[in-house]
Each structure stands twice: as C-alpha cells, then as structure tokens.
Write a protein that holds these residues in place. Structure first.
Motif, short mmCIF file in Angstrom:
data_model
loop_
_atom_site.label_atom_id
_atom_site.label_comp_id
_atom_site.label_asym_id
_atom_site.label_seq_id
_atom_site.Cartn_x
_atom_site.Cartn_y
_atom_site.Cartn_z
N GLY A 25 0.70 -1.44 -0.20
CA GLY A 25 0.38 0.22 -0.19
C GLY A 25 1.09 1.02 -0.12
O GLY A 25 0.35 1.89 -0.47
N VAL A 26 1.90 1.22 0.56
CA VAL A 26 3.34 2.24 0.95
C VAL A 26 3.36 2.77 -0.89
O VAL A 26 3.88 3.79 -1.27
N THR A 29 1.00 3.82 -2.94
CA THR A 29 1.16 5.04 -2.52
C THR A 29 1.79 6.82 -3.33
O THR A 29 1.63 7.40 -3.76
N ALA A 30 3.56 5.23 -2.70
CA ALA A 30 4.01 6.98 -3.74
C ALA A 30 3.88 6.91 -5.27
O ALA A 30 4.43 7.63 -5.61
N CYS A 32 1.41 6.30 -7.07
CA CYS A 32 0.47 7.13 -7.87
C CYS A 32 1.02 8.87 -7.32
O CYS A 32 0.20 9.94 -8.10
N ALA A 33 1.79 8.82 -6.55
CA ALA A 33 1.44 10.12 -6.28
C ALA A 33 3.25 11.20 -7.43
O ALA A 33 3.03 12.45 -7.51
#
Length: 63
Positions: A25-26, A29-30, A32-33
């Motif tokens: 998940g981390v 998120t990274a 996609c950011a």
C-alpha cells in the motif's frame, strides 16, 4: 494521545502477510503520487534564454 489514520503498527505487523500488504500500500501510494514526465518526444523543448537584469541598477544603466 495521537490520532492515527489507519491501523496501528501492532496490528499491521502481527503477521508477515499484513506487513506485506501494508508495504504494498505504501509503494502504490508513492507510485501514484509521483507525476510522470511528458512522453511527447516529437515536440522539442523550447528554452528561451533570459537576460539577467540587476534589480538594483538604475533604469538608465540597463539600456
């Protein structure tokens, strides 16, 4: 007491699978950011040379 978003660290790392899901998940998120660079190689980048000016110079000295 500090309010946390999501599960606490004790419950996340209770098993290896939960730790792997949390790490995934981390990473998602990274991924996609971060914005992707422009892939348009057909257009050349236009760079204009900007003449630096002295902001403290008098107007007559700039000309």
């Amino acid at each position: 007491m500090i309010s946390t978003l999501g599960p606490s660290m004790k419950t996340v790392f209770r098993s290896r699978w939960r730790a792997l899901w949390w790490a995934a998940g981390v990473l998602v998120t990274a991924y996609c950011a971060v914005p992707s660079p422009d892939d348009d190689a057909a257009k050349p980048a236009v760079h204009q040379r900007v003449q630096a000016t002295n902001p403290w110079a008098k107007d007559s000295a700039d000309k």
